[in-house]
Each structure stands twice: as structure tokens, then as C-alpha cells.
Design a protein around this motif. Structure first.
Motif, PDB file in Angstrom:
ATOM      1  N   VAL A   1      24.086  17.345 -19.484  1.00 29.49           N
ATOM      2  CA  VAL A   1      22.672  17.579 -19.770  1.00 29.49           C
ATOM      3  C   VAL A   1      22.490  17.595 -21.278  1.00 29.49           C
ATOM      4  CG1 VAL A   1      20.741  19.191 -19.609  1.00 29.49           C
ATOM      5  CG2 VAL A   1      22.270  18.888 -17.652  1.00 29.49           C
ATOM      6  N   ILE A   2      21.579  16.758 -21.766  1.00 30.69           N
ATOM      7  CA  ILE A   2      21.230  16.718 -23.183  1.00 30.69           C
ATOM      8  C   ILE A   2      19.741  17.001 -23.311  1.00 30.69           C
ATOM      9  CG2 ILE A   2      20.996  15.251 -25.223  1.00 30.69           C
ATOM     10  CD1 ILE A   2      23.434  13.672 -24.222  1.00 30.69           C
ATOM     11  N   ASN A   3      19.392  18.040 -24.058  1.00 32.53           N
ATOM     12  CA  ASN A   3      18.003  18.342 -24.399  1.00 32.53           C
ATOM     13  C   ASN A   3      17.868  18.261 -25.914  1.00 32.53           C
ATOM     14  OD1 ASN A   3      18.453  20.747 -21.938  1.00 32.53           O
ATOM     15  ND2 ASN A   3      16.996  19.099 -21.665  1.00 32.53           N
ATOM     16  N   SER A   4      17.317  17.173 -26.401  1.00 28.17           N
ATOM     17  CA  SER A   4      17.196  16.993 -27.850  1.00 28.17           C
ATOM     18  C   SER A   4      15.893  17.549 -28.404  1.00 28.17           C
ATOM     19  CB  SER A   4      17.303  15.501 -28.206  1.00 28.17           C
ATOM     20  OG  SER A   4      18.592  15.011 -27.918  1.00 28.17           O
ATOM     21  N   TYR A   5      14.953  17.881 -27.526  1.00 29.74           N
ATOM     22  CA  TYR A   5      13.659  18.434 -27.925  1.00 29.74           C
ATOM     23  C   TYR A   5      12.993  17.529 -28.961  1.00 29.74           C
ATOM     24  CZ  TYR A   5      15.138  22.378 -25.149  1.00 29.74           C
ATOM     25  OH  TYR A   5      15.560  23.148 -24.101  1.00 29.74           O
ATOM     26  N   ASP A   6      12.504  18.074 -30.060  1.00 29.69           N
ATOM     27  CA  ASP A   6      11.749  17.261 -31.019  1.00 29.69           C
ATOM     28  C   ASP A   6      12.636  16.425 -31.932  1.00 29.69           C
ATOM     29  OD1 ASP A   6       9.390  18.311 -30.036  1.00 29.69           O
ATOM     30  OD2 ASP A   6       9.322  19.933 -31.504  1.00 29.69           O
ATOM     31  N   TYR A   7      13.949  16.552 -31.802  1.00 30.73           N
ATOM     32  CA  TYR A   7      14.848  15.881 -32.735  1.00 30.73           C
ATOM     33  C   TYR A   7      15.097  14.412 -32.392  1.00 30.73           C
ATOM     34  CZ  TYR A   7      15.821  20.614 -34.347  1.00 30.73           C
ATOM     35  OH  TYR A   7      15.702  21.894 -34.836  1.00 30.73           O
ATOM     36  N   LYS A   8      14.905  14.025 -31.109  1.00 26.81           N
ATOM     37  CA  LYS A   8      15.214  12.641 -30.737  1.00 26.81           C
ATOM     38  C   LYS A   8      14.585  12.322 -29.386  1.00 26.81           C
ATOM     39  CE  LYS A   8      17.470   8.656 -30.852  1.00 26.81           C
ATOM     40  NZ  LYS A   8      18.941   8.518 -30.892  1.00 26.81           N
ATOM     41  N   ASN A   9      14.011  11.124 -29.254  1.00 22.47           N
ATOM     42  CA  ASN A   9      13.575  10.584 -27.974  1.00 22.47           C
ATOM     43  C   ASN A   9      14.441   9.383 -27.627  1.00 22.47           C
ATOM     44  OD1 ASN A   9      11.579  12.436 -27.443  1.00 22.47           O
ATOM     45  ND2 ASN A   9       9.890  11.143 -28.132  1.00 22.47           N
ATOM     46  N   TYR A  10      14.630   9.158 -26.328  1.00 18.70           N
ATOM     47  CA  TYR A  10      15.514   8.100 -25.859  1.00 18.70           C
ATOM     48  C   TYR A  10      14.733   7.095 -25.015  1.00 18.70           C
ATOM     49  CZ  TYR A  10      18.931  11.589 -27.267  1.00 18.70           C
ATOM     50  OH  TYR A  10      19.646  12.510 -27.990  1.00 18.70           O
ATOM     51  N   ASP A  11      15.068   5.829 -25.176  1.00 20.40           N
ATOM     52  CA  ASP A  11      14.432   4.737 -24.444  1.00 20.40           C
ATOM     53  C   ASP A  11      15.373   4.311 -23.320  1.00 20.40           C
ATOM     54  OD1 ASP A  11      13.415   2.333 -23.495  1.00 20.40           O
ATOM     55  OD2 ASP A  11      12.805   1.626 -25.476  1.00 20.40           O
ATOM     56  N   ALA A  12      15.024   4.672 -22.082  1.00 28.44           N
ATOM     57  CA  ALA A  12      15.904   4.402 -20.948  1.00 28.44           C
ATOM     58  C   ALA A  12      16.161   2.910 -20.781  1.00 28.44           C
ATOM     59  CB  ALA A  12      15.301   4.988 -19.673  1.00 28.44           C
ATOM     60  N   ALA A  13      15.118   2.093 -20.905  1.00 27.37           N
ATOM     61  CA  ALA A  13      15.281   0.650 -20.715  1.00 27.37           C
ATOM     62  C   ALA A  13      16.260   0.066 -21.728  1.00 27.37           C
ATOM     63  CB  ALA A  13      13.924  -0.039 -20.826  1.00 27.37           C
ATOM     64  N   GLU A  14      16.191   0.535 -22.962  1.00 25.37           N
ATOM     65  CA  GLU A  14      17.083   0.030 -24.001  1.00 25.37           C
ATOM     66  C   GLU A  14      18.519   0.500 -23.780  1.00 25.37           C
ATOM     67  OE1 GLU A  14      18.242  -2.061 -27.369  1.00 25.37           O
ATOM     68  OE2 GLU A  14      16.327  -2.114 -26.282  1.00 25.37           O
ATOM     69  N   LEU A  15      18.690   1.758 -23.406  1.00 19.69           N
ATOM     70  CA  LEU A  15      20.032   2.310 -23.239  1.00 19.69           C
ATOM     71  C   LEU A  15      20.747   1.735 -22.018  1.00 19.69           C
ATOM     72  CD1 LEU A  15      19.421   6.086 -24.064  1.00 19.69           C
ATOM     73  CD2 LEU A  15      20.497   4.368 -25.514  1.00 19.69           C
ATOM     74  N   LEU A  16      19.998   1.385 -20.986  1.00 22.33           N
ATOM     75  CA  LEU A  16      20.608   0.955 -19.724  1.00 22.33           C
ATOM     76  C   LEU A  16      20.614  -0.559 -19.535  1.00 22.33           C
ATOM     77  CD1 LEU A  16      18.999   3.640 -17.364  1.00 22.33           C
ATOM     78  CD2 LEU A  16      21.280   3.679 -18.386  1.00 22.33           C
ATOM     79  N   LYS A  17      20.127  -1.312 -20.507  1.00 22.01           N
ATOM     80  CA  LYS A  17      19.933  -2.748 -20.298  1.00 22.01           C
ATOM     81  C   LYS A  17      21.241  -3.504 -20.090  1.00 22.01           C
ATOM     82  CE  LYS A  17      19.814  -4.034 -25.228  1.00 22.01           C
ATOM     83  NZ  LYS A  17      18.998  -4.657 -26.303  1.00 22.01           N
ATOM     84  N   ASP A  18      22.351  -3.030 -20.663  1.00 24.80           N
ATOM     85  CA  ASP A  18      23.631  -3.730 -20.531  1.00 24.80           C
ATOM     86  C   ASP A  18      24.578  -3.034 -19.562  1.00 24.80           C
ATOM     87  OD1 ASP A  18      22.890  -5.692 -22.403  1.00 24.80           O
ATOM     88  OD2 ASP A  18      23.482  -4.401 -24.069  1.00 24.80           O
ATOM     89  N   ILE A  19      24.043  -2.136 -18.742  1.00 25.68           N
ATOM     90  CA  ILE A  19      24.858  -1.375 -17.795  1.00 25.68           C
ATOM     91  C   ILE A  19      24.385  -1.704 -16.382  1.00 25.68           C
ATOM     92  CG2 ILE A  19      25.549   0.948 -17.065  1.00 25.68           C
ATOM     93  CD1 ILE A  19      25.001   1.866 -19.930  1.00 25.68           C
ATOM     94  N   ASP A  20      25.322  -1.858 -15.476  1.00 27.35           N
ATOM     95  CA  ASP A  20      25.003  -2.211 -14.092  1.00 27.35           C
ATOM     96  C   ASP A  20      24.453  -0.987 -13.365  1.00 27.35           C
ATOM     97  OD1 ASP A  20      24.781  -3.396 -11.638  1.00 27.35           O
ATOM     98  OD2 ASP A  20      26.933  -3.329 -11.190  1.00 27.35           O
ATOM     99  N   VAL A  21      23.159  -0.750 -13.530  1.00 26.93           N
ATOM    100  CA  VAL A  21      22.500   0.397 -12.911  1.00 26.93           C
ATOM    101  C   VAL A  21      21.939  -0.022 -11.561  1.00 26.93           C
ATOM    102  CG1 VAL A  21      20.662   2.099 -13.143  1.00 26.93           C
ATOM    103  CG2 VAL A  21      21.927   1.355 -15.158  1.00 26.93           C
ATOM    104  N   ARG A  22      22.230   0.760 -10.535  1.00 28.09           N
ATOM    105  CA  ARG A  22      21.690   0.514  -9.201  1.00 28.09           C
ATOM    106  C   ARG A  22      20.466   1.400  -8.977  1.00 28.09           C
ATOM    107  NH1 ARG A  22      26.019  -1.572  -6.133  1.00 28.09           N
ATOM    108  NH2 ARG A  22      27.518  -2.504  -7.600  1.00 28.09           N
ATOM    109  N   GLN A  23      19.657   1.017  -8.000  1.00 28.41           N
ATOM    110  CA  GLN A  23      18.527   1.837  -7.581  1.00 28.41           C
ATOM    111  C   GLN A  23      18.519   1.943  -6.065  1.00 28.41           C
ATOM    112  OE1 GLN A  23      14.870   0.262  -9.299  1.00 28.41           O
ATOM    113  NE2 GLN A  23      15.017   1.744 -10.963  1.00 28.41           N
ATOM    114  N   LEU A  24      17.948   3.028  -5.566  1.00 29.84           N
ATOM    115  CA  LEU A  24      17.801   3.179  -4.126  1.00 29.84           C
ATOM    116  C   LEU A  24      16.982   2.026  -3.564  1.00 29.84           C
ATOM    117  CD1 LEU A  24      17.078   7.001  -3.854  1.00 29.84           C
ATOM    118  CD2 LEU A  24      19.253   5.830  -3.555  1.00 29.84           C
ATOM    119  N   ASP A  25      17.301   1.647  -2.336  1.00 31.57           N
ATOM    120  CA  ASP A  25      16.667   0.471  -1.740  1.00 31.57           C
ATOM    121  C   ASP A  25      15.162   0.634  -1.584  1.00 31.57           C
ATOM    122  OD1 ASP A  25      19.105  -0.772  -1.582  1.00 31.57           O
ATOM    123  OD2 ASP A  25      19.515  -0.052   0.448  1.00 31.57           O
ATOM    124  N   LYS A  26      14.745   1.834  -1.185  1.00 31.17           N
ATOM    125  CA  LYS A  26      13.327   2.069  -0.942  1.00 31.17           C
ATOM    126  C   LYS A  26      12.690   2.724  -2.163  1.00 31.17           C
ATOM    127  CE  LYS A  26      13.927   2.733   4.044  1.00 31.17           C
ATOM    128  NZ  LYS A  26      13.722   3.664   5.184  1.00 31.17           N
TER     129      LYS A  26
END
Length: 257
Positions: A158-183
Motif C-alpha cells: 500500500v502506497i499513500n503519497s497524498y499531495d506529494y505525488k499522483n500516479y497515472d495508471a494507464a502510463e504505469l501499466l501500459k507495458d505490463i500484461d494486465v488482465r481484467q475480469l471478463d464481465k
């Protein structure tokens, strides 16, 4: 569960073998034993002496503390269930610090980077507050877990950076084989319990609260290459969360929306 004993507000005396703190701790250990007792050491802006048979440490680090001085606090009890580091901690640990091997590690590190601690951690559960990370470190962590190169023992992050940093999920996960639930209407709700330091007012008490629940919801998950282990991942704004679907403390269930 028995009784939990905390020793607070210690003085780092120069002769620990004969110190008052060692004498008190030795007396408590001789009187209560170890079979049903959790021994926790807690300090406020001072370093504790190194004591044997400590299960938990909660240290508010004083200013100008070196990595070697902090490491010396754990010499006599290197394998602890829970370590919490707060105060004027500068984020620097010894290269092979025993702190990296704590089962549960909680770091409060205001506004600076915790990259090295994350990448060196060998325990089960890791939690950061007020701590920021380079995007490349988050990507490296996810890739190394997925390829089974590192983090074989990790169950949750668990990482809570609060006001020090925001993260872009699409950018961080773009080169990783991320799966999603079927429905699209399904989502995973992951629950686990993280150890805590019990309240300061409770010096000695019966059945104190030893952990608190943590959770998150996500459709995204990873599958580890070698063994098929699954872990959900959630990245949004200043939060990064990661947890296995199964393990000694994790429970997974599917929630229909």
C-alpha cells in the motif's frame, strides 16, 4: 493471545548491558515468558537500546540518525513481526538491513522517495504513508513480481503519497500484461489485515487490537509467470495498492455490481 506488553519512552543509555531499560525488560521476560506474550518497543524521537525477544518496534527516529545507528536497534531481535519507522527518518537503511525482512513494515516518510526500501523489501506486507515513488520504480516492482524475479514473499503493498505525488495508471501499466475480469460488472474486493502498534495509552492490556483491516476493489490483476499466482492492482491519484488473491491473511471474493 495473552497479554501484550509495551515499553515506551526509552533512553538510549551508553552502557546497555547494565541499563535500567535492559533490567526492566529482562525482569518482564523472566516473569511473563514468551509463550503468550508480544513484546513491543516504542520510542518518541529517541533510539531504543537493542533488546532481545522483541516482536514489534515502533520508532520515531530522531534528527541526524545514521543508517548504522538505526540498524543497531535491531541487533538483538532481527526477525520481527512488525516494524514502524516514523519521525525524522531520512529513508536510508543499511544495504542488508534486517528491517527489509520484517513481516510487516510500515514507513512514514514525509515527501521523499521510498524507492530503495520498496525494491529491497523481503517481507510479507509493506505500507508507505506520505511517501512518493518514481514511476520507473513502480513499473520495475510490478515487472519483477510478475516474472518471479523478486518479491516472492510479498502479499500486499500500500502506497499513500497524498499531495506529494499522483500516479497515472494507464502510463504505469501500459507495458505490463494486465488482465481484467471478463464481465465489466464484476469487481474483485481484496481484504487483508495489517499489523499495527497498539495505542500508547495501553501499556498493558488483555487482548489488545493487533491488526486492522485493509482492502481495495479492482478489475485489474496480474498472473505471475512461473506459478500462476494472482494479484490485484489498483492505481489511482496518489494511491498504489497491490495484494495477492490468496495467502495466510488475504481473502478474495467477487462482488457483482
Amino acid at each position: 493471545m495473552g497479554i501484550t506488553v509495551a515499553i515506551e519512552n526509552l533512553k538510549n543509555e551508553p552502557t546497555p548491558g547494565t541499563s535500567r531499560v535492559h533490567g526492566i525488560h529482562d525482569y518482564l521476560y523472566q516473569f511473563f515468558g514468551s509463550s503468550s506474550i508480544d513484546y513491543e518497543i516504542k520510542t518518541e524521537n529517541e533510539l531504543p537500546p537493542s533488546l532481545k525477544n522483541i516482536n514489534k518496534s515502533c520508532i520515531k527516529v530522531p534528527e541526524n540518525t545514521t543508517a548504522e545507528e538505526l540498524e543497531a536497534c535491531f541487533t538483538a531481535s532481527p526477525n520481527q513481526d512488525y516494524i514502524e519507522i516514523d519521525g525524522h527518518f531520512n529513508g536510508i537503511l543499511s544495504t542488508n538491513s534486517v528491517i527489509y525482512g520484517a513481516k510487516h513494515l510500515r514507513v512514514i516518510f514525509r515527501g521523499d522517495h521510498g524507492d530503495e526500501i520498496l525494491l529491497r523489501f523481503k517481507g510479507n506486507r509493506l505500507q508507505f504513508h506520505l511517501t512518493k515513488f518514481h514511476d520507473s520504480t513502480i513499473c520495475q516492482f510490478l515487472k519483477e513480481w510478475k516474472s518471479n524475479q523478486e518479491f516472492q514473499n510479498l502479499k500486499s503493498l500500500v502506497i499513500n503519497s497524498y499531495d506529494y505525488k499522483n500516479y497515472d495508471a494507464a502510463e504505469l501499466l501500459k507495458d505490463i500484461d494486465v488482465r481484467q475480469l471478463d464481465k465489466a460488472e464484476d469487481i474483485l474486493h481484496i481484504n487483508w489485515r495489517m499489523s499495527i502498534s497498539f495505542p500508547s495509552a495501553m501499556m498493558v492490556g488483555c487482548f489488545p487490537l493487533k491488526s486492522f483491516p485493509s482492502s481495495f476493489e479492482s478489475r485489474d490483476y496480474l498472473i505471475r509467470d512461473d506459478d500462476g499466482e494472482k494479484a490485484s492492482v489498483f492505481i489511482e491519484d496518489d494511491d498504489v495498492r497491490f495484494a495477492l488473491w490468496k495467502g495466510n491473511s488475504s481473502v478474495m471474493k467477487t462482488i457483482d455490481r
